[in-house]
Write a protein that holds these residues in place. Structure first.
Motif, PDB file in Angstrom:
ATOM      1  N   MET A   1      30.896  50.982  31.278  1.00 40.79           N
ATOM      2  CA  MET A   1      32.310  50.746  30.940  1.00 40.79           C
ATOM      3  C   MET A   1      33.082  51.047  31.913  1.00 40.79           C
ATOM      4  N   PHE A   2      34.223  50.249  32.042  1.00 43.10           N
ATOM      5  CA  PHE A   2      35.478  50.562  32.946  1.00 43.10           C
ATOM      6  C   PHE A   2      36.685  50.748  32.203  1.00 43.10           C
ATOM      7  N   ALA A   3      37.477  51.617  32.415  1.00 46.20           N
ATOM      8  CA  ALA A   3      38.420  51.834  31.535  1.00 46.20           C
ATOM      9  C   ALA A   3      39.688  51.987  32.842  1.00 46.20           C
ATOM     10  N   SER A   4      41.009  51.339  32.281  1.00 47.91           N
ATOM     11  CA  SER A   4      42.299  51.896  33.012  1.00 47.91           C
ATOM     12  C   SER A   4      43.337  51.874  31.951  1.00 47.91           C
ATOM     13  N   GLN A   5      44.400  52.467  32.516  1.00 46.16           N
ATOM     14  CA  GLN A   5      45.574  52.896  31.826  1.00 46.16           C
ATOM     15  C   GLN A   5      46.677  51.796  32.169  1.00 46.16           C
ATOM     16  N   SER A   6      47.269  51.045  31.243  1.00 50.87           N
ATOM     17  CA  SER A   6      48.347  50.172  31.305  1.00 50.87           C
ATOM     18  C   SER A   6      49.494  50.471  30.499  1.00 50.87           C
ATOM     19  N   GLY A   7      50.551  51.048  30.988  1.00 51.62           N
ATOM     20  CA  GLY A   7      51.537  51.396  30.239  1.00 51.62           C
ATOM     21  C   GLY A   7      51.178  52.467  29.333  1.00 51.62           C
ATOM     22  N   HIS A   8      51.331  52.305  27.906  1.00 52.09           N
ATOM     23  CA  HIS A   8      50.861  53.456  26.916  1.00 52.09           C
ATOM     24  C   HIS A   8      49.438  52.875  26.173  1.00 52.09           C
ATOM     25  N   TYR A   9      48.831  51.993  26.921  1.00 52.48           N
ATOM     26  CA  TYR A   9      47.550  51.451  26.416  1.00 52.48           C
ATOM     27  C   TYR A   9      46.542  52.003  27.458  1.00 52.48           C
ATOM     28  N   LEU A  10      45.238  52.270  26.827  1.00 48.95           N
ATOM     29  CA  LEU A  10      44.194  52.648  27.398  1.00 48.95           C
ATOM     30  C   LEU A  10      43.034  51.401  26.970  1.00 48.95           C
ATOM     31  N   LYS A  11      42.669  50.672  28.339  1.00 44.12           N
ATOM     32  CA  LYS A  11      42.182  49.416  28.114  1.00 44.12           C
ATOM     33  C   LYS A  11      40.558  49.685  28.710  1.00 44.12           C
ATOM     34  N   TYR A  12      39.784  49.121  27.881  1.00 42.21           N
ATOM     35  CA  TYR A  12      38.367  49.170  28.453  1.00 42.21           C
ATOM     36  C   TYR A  12      37.644  47.807  28.382  1.00 42.21           C
ATOM     37  N   TYR A  13      36.767  47.940  29.537  1.00 37.00           N
ATOM     38  CA  TYR A  13      35.817  46.554  29.611  1.00 37.00           C
ATOM     39  C   TYR A  13      34.435  47.028  29.974  1.00 37.00           C
ATOM     40  N   GLU A  14      33.757  45.981  29.942  1.00 36.05           N
ATOM     41  CA  GLU A  14      32.382  46.172  30.254  1.00 36.05           C
ATOM     42  C   GLU A  14      31.929  46.586  31.675  1.00 36.05           C
ATOM     43  N   LYS A  15      32.616  45.826  32.438  1.00 40.55           N
ATOM     44  CA  LYS A  15      32.604  45.922  33.895  1.00 40.55           C
ATOM     45  C   LYS A  15      34.009  46.078  34.787  1.00 40.55           C
ATOM     46  N   LYS A  16      33.663  46.590  35.919  1.00 44.39           N
ATOM     47  CA  LYS A  16      34.938  46.932  36.649  1.00 44.39           C
ATOM     48  C   LYS A  16      35.804  45.678  37.095  1.00 44.39           C
ATOM     49  N   GLU A  17      34.738  44.518  37.393  1.00 44.58           N
ATOM     50  CA  GLU A  17      35.462  43.325  37.701  1.00 44.58           C
ATOM     51  C   GLU A  17      36.207  42.465  36.601  1.00 44.58           C
ATOM     52  N   ALA A  18      35.838  42.853  35.350  1.00 47.87           N
ATOM     53  CA  ALA A  18      36.481  42.094  34.238  1.00 47.87           C
ATOM     54  C   ALA A  18      37.597  42.842  34.069  1.00 47.87           C
TER      55      ALA A  18
ATOM     56  N   GLU B   1      41.858  39.186  29.242  1.00 46.01           N
ATOM     57  CA  GLU B   1      41.895  39.379  28.190  1.00 46.01           C
ATOM     58  C   GLU B   1      40.453  39.265  27.487  1.00 46.01           C
ATOM     59  N   ALA B   2      39.834  38.176  27.803  1.00 50.45           N
ATOM     60  CA  ALA B   2      38.542  37.723  27.217  1.00 50.45           C
ATOM     61  C   ALA B   2      37.556  38.860  27.554  1.00 50.45           C
ATOM     62  N   ASP B   3      37.756  39.351  28.699  1.00 45.64           N
ATOM     63  CA  ASP B   3      36.495  40.593  29.082  1.00 45.64           C
ATOM     64  C   ASP B   3      36.879  41.735  28.591  1.00 45.64           C
ATOM     65  N   MET B   4      38.130  42.115  28.156  1.00 51.79           N
ATOM     66  CA  MET B   4      38.566  43.172  27.532  1.00 51.79           C
ATOM     67  C   MET B   4      37.576  43.796  26.179  1.00 51.79           C
ATOM     68  N   LYS B   5      36.966  44.710  26.044  1.00 44.62           N
ATOM     69  CA  LYS B   5      36.313  45.310  25.025  1.00 44.62           C
ATOM     70  C   LYS B   5      37.117  45.857  23.844  1.00 44.62           C
ATOM     71  N   GLY B   6      38.468  46.326  24.367  1.00 41.31           N
ATOM     72  CA  GLY B   6      39.177  46.996  23.383  1.00 41.31           C
ATOM     73  C   GLY B   6      40.462  47.777  24.074  1.00 41.31           C
ATOM     74  N   SER B   7      41.270  48.143  23.293  1.00 39.84           N
ATOM     75  CA  SER B   7      42.489  49.014  23.786  1.00 39.84           C
ATOM     76  C   SER B   7      42.721  49.976  22.789  1.00 39.84           C
ATOM     77  N   VAL B   8      43.439  51.011  23.267  1.00 41.26           N
ATOM     78  CA  VAL B   8      43.909  52.040  22.363  1.00 41.26           C
ATOM     79  C   VAL B   8      45.373  52.396  22.649  1.00 41.26           C
ATOM     80  N   ASP B   9      46.238  52.455  21.760  1.00 48.65           N
ATOM     81  CA  ASP B   9      47.729  52.880  22.185  1.00 48.65           C
ATOM     82  C   ASP B   9      47.602  54.078  22.281  1.00 48.65           C
TER      83      ASP B   9
END
Length: 108
Positions: free
Chosen positions: A1-18, A21-29
């Protein structure tokens, strides 16, 4: 898993390169995070909406501590009751990576 913070969202993906939106596994406010617990290399994120807690496994205890600190800093930065930002996957968001302080690999 790869995660990044964008504004007030924590977004996570299967791979860093992804990073689409289609690659995003989910996000948390981060404004909906009620508690961040760390035990060694593991982080548990409890949410205010009674959803199932998010459990992350970092590559090391040190990285877990960095992630927990970054998530807590994001919570503090966005706890002022401001109006919600645009959807994290919305291409119309003017600056989707305005606060990429939480970034790393791990497992959910």
């Amino acid at each position: 898993m790869f995660a990044s913070q964008s504004g007030h969202y924590l977004k996570y993906y299967e791979k860093k390169e992804a990073r689409t939106e289609a690659d995003m596994k989910g996000s948390v406010d981060v404004r909906q995070i009620s508690e961040v617990l760390r035990a060694g290399g593991f982080i548990t994120i409890a949410l205010t909406n009674d959803s199932k807690p998010i459990k992350l496994r970092a590559p090391s205890d040190t990285v877990a501590a960095e992630w927990a600190a970054a998530i807590e800093a994001a919570i503090a930065a966005h706890s002022n009751g401001a109006a919600p930002d645009p959807d994290p996957a919305d291409p119309a968001d003017p600056d989707p990576d305005d606060a990429a302080s939480f970034e790393g690999q791990g497992h959910r």
